[in-house]
Scaffold this active site. Structure first.
Site, short mmCIF file in Angstrom:
data_model
loop_
_atom_site.label_atom_id
_atom_site.label_comp_id
_atom_site.label_asym_id
_atom_site.label_seq_id
_atom_site.Cartn_x
_atom_site.Cartn_y
_atom_site.Cartn_z
N GLY A 34 0.80 -1.21 0.00
CA GLY A 34 0.00 0.00 0.00
C GLY A 34 0.84 1.26 0.00
N ASP A 89 2.69 -2.27 8.42
CA ASP A 89 1.73 -2.39 7.34
C ASP A 89 0.70 -1.27 7.47
OD1 ASP A 89 0.50 -3.40 5.08
OD2 ASP A 89 0.17 -5.40 5.91
N ALA A 91 -3.57 -0.10 6.62
CA ALA A 91 -4.91 -0.68 6.83
C ALA A 91 -5.92 0.15 6.06
CB ALA A 91 -5.27 -0.70 8.32
N ASP A 92 -7.00 -0.50 5.68
CA ASP A 92 -8.11 0.21 5.03
C ASP A 92 -9.03 0.83 6.07
OD1 ASP A 92 -7.20 -0.61 2.45
OD2 ASP A 92 -8.08 -2.58 2.84
N LYS A 102 -8.20 -5.12 5.88
CA LYS A 102 -7.07 -4.97 4.98
C LYS A 102 -7.38 -5.73 3.69
CE LYS A 102 -2.94 -5.55 6.45
NZ LYS A 102 -2.56 -4.42 5.54
N GLY A 103 -6.60 -5.42 2.66
CA GLY A 103 -6.76 -6.11 1.40
C GLY A 103 -7.17 -5.22 0.25
N GLY A 105 -5.28 -3.57 -1.49
CA GLY A 105 -4.29 -3.81 -2.53
C GLY A 105 -4.20 -5.26 -2.96
N GLU A 111 -0.18 -10.63 3.52
CA GLU A 111 -0.06 -9.72 4.67
C GLU A 111 -0.38 -10.44 5.97
OE1 GLU A 111 -1.07 -5.47 2.47
OE2 GLU A 111 -2.69 -6.68 3.30
N LYS A 129 -8.79 6.70 8.52
CA LYS A 129 -9.00 5.26 8.49
C LYS A 129 -9.58 4.73 9.81
CE LYS A 129 -7.01 4.76 4.39
NZ LYS A 129 -5.76 3.98 4.22
#
Length: 238
Positions: A34, A89, A91-92, A102-103, A105, A111, A129
């Site tokens: 991301g 990492d 996060a969405d 997450k995910g 991307g 991940e 977020k």
């Protein structure tokens, strides 16, 4: 309805700068995917390039992060049996219990594998977020095998109101780095996240889902003014 958030580079840069101070010579770290992770890689490359310090060893969750890390002069190593000092990492979405979606991307499987290998998992994100309840502004990505994926979709629709295949610009299904399809699902408003995570994971044809529950050790939320809010799981103390 899923709400699309505006991009906030200043807030992201604040979180990235704070995260970079947690990384020390001699560490082996994990890097997700991301925009926030890409920005962190650029900062780390600047700090390490020509510094005379040992190369920073990184395991990565996506082909995109791999390419950025190598271009930045970081030493990319396979995850095989590594115990990572720290995983960083994005996060969405993040809720008050530091559960994550997450995910966005399409790297959710890798991940999650990376996070499982980390002694600590640090999440960096823009303040927007942070939400009261997951699913407010982001769908739940679910990674599924391509074979008979419409059947998997129908099974998922017994658990969630929507499960839409993620497509490329030419209309073909997007594939993850592992070659799987991604279905973007809408979370039921009254869902128990733990129960839903187990039910989705147990659905035939599903490889992994983007609910990261109880995984984050710490979250750094960047704000447009350069401030950074530090969050830890409830009961974890400071």
């Amino acid at each position: 309805m899923i709400l699309k958030r505006a991009d906030d580079p200043a807030a992201r840069a604040a979180a990235v700068a704070a995260a970079s101070t947690r990384i020390e010579p001699g560490m082996t770290i994990g890097l997700g995917s991301g925009r926030a992770v890409t920005a962190l890689v650029e900062v780390l490359g600047t700090h390490w390039r020509g510094s005379g310090r040992p190369p920073l060893r990184v395991a990565v969750a996506s082909s995109g992060t791999d390419a950025h890390a190598r271009a930045a002069g970081l030493e990319v190593v396979p995850l095989d049996d590594l115990a990572l000092d720290l995983v960083v990492d994005g996060a969405d979405e993040i809720d008050p219990q530091l559960n994550l979606i997450k995910g966005g991307g399409a790297a959710l499987l890798r991940e999650k594998l990376l996070a499982a290998a980390g002694r600590q998992v640090l999440i960096i994100a823009e303040y927007e977020k942070y939400v009261r309840r997951l699913g407010t502004g982001s769908p739940l990505p679910v990674e599924v095998v391509p074979f008979a994926w419409p059947m998997t979709q129908r099974r998922l629709l017994s658990l969630v109101p929507e499960a839409t295949p993620r497509l490329l610009g030419d209309g073909t299904p997007l594939r993850s780095d592992e070659g799987h399809y991604v279905l973007d699902c809408r979370l039921p408003a009254d869902a128990d996240l733990t129960d839903l995570a187990a039910a989705v994971k147990g659905t035939l044809g599903v490889v992994e889902h983007g609910l990261f529950l109880g995984i984050a050790s710490e979250v750094l939320l960047g704000h447009p003014d350069g401030g950074v809010q530090r969050l830890v799981p409830p009961g974890a103390g400071s």
